[in-house]
Design a protein around this motif. Sequence first.
Motif, mmCIF file in Angstrom:
data_model
loop_
_atom_site.group_PDB
_atom_site.id
_atom_site.type_symbol
_atom_site.label_atom_id
_atom_site.label_comp_id
_atom_site.label_asym_id
_atom_site.label_seq_id
_atom_site.Cartn_x
_atom_site.Cartn_y
_atom_site.Cartn_z
ATOM 1 N N GLU A 50 16.983 18.220 53.296
ATOM 2 C CA GLU A 50 16.093 17.703 54.159
ATOM 3 C C GLU A 50 14.512 18.331 54.213
ATOM 4 O O GLU A 50 13.703 17.733 54.832
ATOM 5 C CB GLU A 50 16.419 17.806 55.533
ATOM 6 C CG GLU A 50 17.875 17.317 55.893
ATOM 7 C CD GLU A 50 18.227 17.431 57.402
ATOM 8 O OE1 GLU A 50 18.449 16.564 58.141
ATOM 9 O OE2 GLU A 50 18.591 18.769 57.477
ATOM 10 N N LEU A 51 14.410 19.192 53.152
ATOM 11 C CA LEU A 51 13.218 20.221 53.356
ATOM 12 C C LEU A 51 11.851 19.198 52.683
ATOM 13 O O LEU A 51 11.067 19.363 52.972
ATOM 14 C CB LEU A 51 13.319 21.525 52.436
ATOM 15 C CG LEU A 51 14.264 22.462 53.112
ATOM 16 C CD1 LEU A 51 14.430 23.811 51.965
ATOM 17 C CD2 LEU A 51 13.702 22.646 54.527
ATOM 18 N N ALA A 52 12.348 18.457 51.583
ATOM 19 C CA ALA A 52 11.354 17.694 51.004
ATOM 20 C C ALA A 52 10.613 16.668 52.008
ATOM 21 O O ALA A 52 9.357 16.506 51.953
ATOM 22 C CB ALA A 52 11.931 16.844 50.046
ATOM 23 N N GLY A 53 11.467 16.150 52.864
ATOM 24 C CA GLY A 53 11.053 15.325 53.868
ATOM 25 C C GLY A 53 10.144 16.262 55.145
ATOM 26 O O GLY A 53 9.135 15.775 55.409
ATOM 27 N N ALA A 54 10.779 17.299 55.209
ATOM 28 C CA ALA A 54 9.965 18.102 56.160
ATOM 29 C C ALA A 54 8.444 18.496 55.702
ATOM 30 O O ALA A 54 7.533 18.666 56.394
ATOM 31 C CB ALA A 54 10.614 19.394 56.528
ATOM 32 N N ILE A 55 8.379 18.625 54.341
ATOM 33 C CA ILE A 55 7.082 18.954 53.835
ATOM 34 C C ILE A 55 5.992 17.845 54.307
ATOM 35 O O ILE A 55 5.008 18.207 54.644
ATOM 36 C CB ILE A 55 7.041 19.120 52.254
ATOM 37 C CG1 ILE A 55 7.921 20.370 51.985
ATOM 38 C CG2 ILE A 55 5.630 19.012 51.572
ATOM 39 C CD1 ILE A 55 8.154 20.418 50.466
ATOM 40 N N ASP A 56 6.436 16.721 54.153
ATOM 41 C CA ASP A 56 5.306 15.480 54.291
ATOM 42 C C ASP A 56 5.045 15.592 56.098
ATOM 43 O O ASP A 56 4.057 15.439 56.418
ATOM 44 C CB ASP A 56 5.954 14.416 53.904
ATOM 45 C CG ASP A 56 5.944 13.953 52.545
ATOM 46 O OD1 ASP A 56 5.219 14.519 51.784
ATOM 47 O OD2 ASP A 56 6.816 13.184 51.969
ATOM 48 N N ALA A 57 6.171 15.987 56.933
ATOM 49 C CA ALA A 57 5.874 15.909 58.238
ATOM 50 C C ALA A 57 4.946 17.183 58.772
ATOM 51 O O ALA A 57 4.405 16.941 59.806
ATOM 52 C CB ALA A 57 7.530 15.949 58.886
ATOM 53 N N ALA A 58 4.850 18.006 57.865
ATOM 54 C CA ALA A 58 4.296 19.336 58.210
ATOM 55 C C ALA A 58 2.828 18.778 58.326
ATOM 56 O O ALA A 58 2.133 19.495 58.948
ATOM 57 C CB ALA A 58 4.382 20.433 57.252
ATOM 58 N N GLY A 59 2.468 17.926 57.351
ATOM 59 C CA GLY A 59 0.943 17.569 57.323
ATOM 60 C C GLY A 59 0.589 16.898 58.574
ATOM 61 O O GLY A 59 -0.607 16.812 58.889
#
Length: 387
Positions: A320-329
């Motif tokens: 799930e970390l890849a999707g979290a990277i986008d959400a962090a923006g």
Amino acid sequence: MRITNPAGPQPPGDPRPLPGPGRLCIAMTLPPWYDVPPRAYGGIEALVAYLVDALVARGHDVVMVAAGTNGTRARFLRTFEEPQSDRLGEAMPEVLQAVWANRYLKDHDNIDIVHDHSLVGPLTASGRQVPTVLTAHGACTGEMHDYYRLPGPDVHLVAISDAQRRLSPDLSWEGMVHNAIKVGDYPFRSNKDDYVLFVGRFNPDKGAHLAIESARRAGRRILLAGKVNEGYERAYFDEEIRPRLGAGVEFLGEAEMARKQELYGAAHCLMFPVQWDEPFGMVMIESMACGTPVVALRRGSVPEVVADGVTGIIKDDPAELAGAIDAAGRLDPRACRDHVARHFDVSNMAEAYERVYRQVIRDHLVAAAAHVGNVVPSVASRPELTW
């Protein structure tokens, strides 16, 4: 390698007035590995530098026993002239550090309490007339759990997170004090570049390989900065990191603080895919202080440090970390900064440790008086023990 003579004079300009009413004289003892503060890697040394200066600013007298150079406001008692980082992992530098620290402290009969951050030092606490506070900077499981049970009533153990304390509830915890930084020293930046950042030791427990894979899946480049000195670090780097370097994945080496702050401030997010129940993680608060959110796995202290959905994104599964990277923006950099300023500034840490010191000293005086069957007028007559 040379060790200074404890019978020698204090360095010019270092002597400070002895503690009066309301002041405590605190001896701060450290491991022998790095300068205080450190030039690059050295989480304990960086933390202690912040704490020492904050305690001095609060009116206390701090005597610091450490190796190398002193960049703090403490009165300094040097052990090794040069930090022993090239011998990290060997036992003898730690043993010598403890022996010389004990020699130094015997010559300072005005000390009220010892705050130990070393491994071997607490074993000498039973020979002191004053109590010792020991901060547990690492894991409290396995052999370390057994070790923390050994020093006995002369050593008062402090956790750096509730998660750490929960993992070893049977230890005699005096309390919990979160690690902290001097937030004002960290430059805030609201506009971000596109890269993902990893900062930390190259150890399987830190999960740098997961950070790389997650960044790739998110279609972002990643910069990696950290220490690769010890044998197990080099082995992990050669097996898991070096083969992944290349387009979009750059290793920067070990970064000094100014460079780390620059990297934090410009990053899209900091990756913290930790693979063990880490009791704290200074890089998380450093990054957030610069306005950069943290993408992390839910292990150890992470939920205590990162406000999920506000100052970072916490996930349970590495997938799930890849999707979290986008959400962090989509998170607000100012919220990241404000969160650290409220909860993890050094002023909070110094106040909390001061409460611990005063309570430990009071308990020590009460216990000593009870041992000889006396009343304890000394507690009531010491205004420095009130708060």
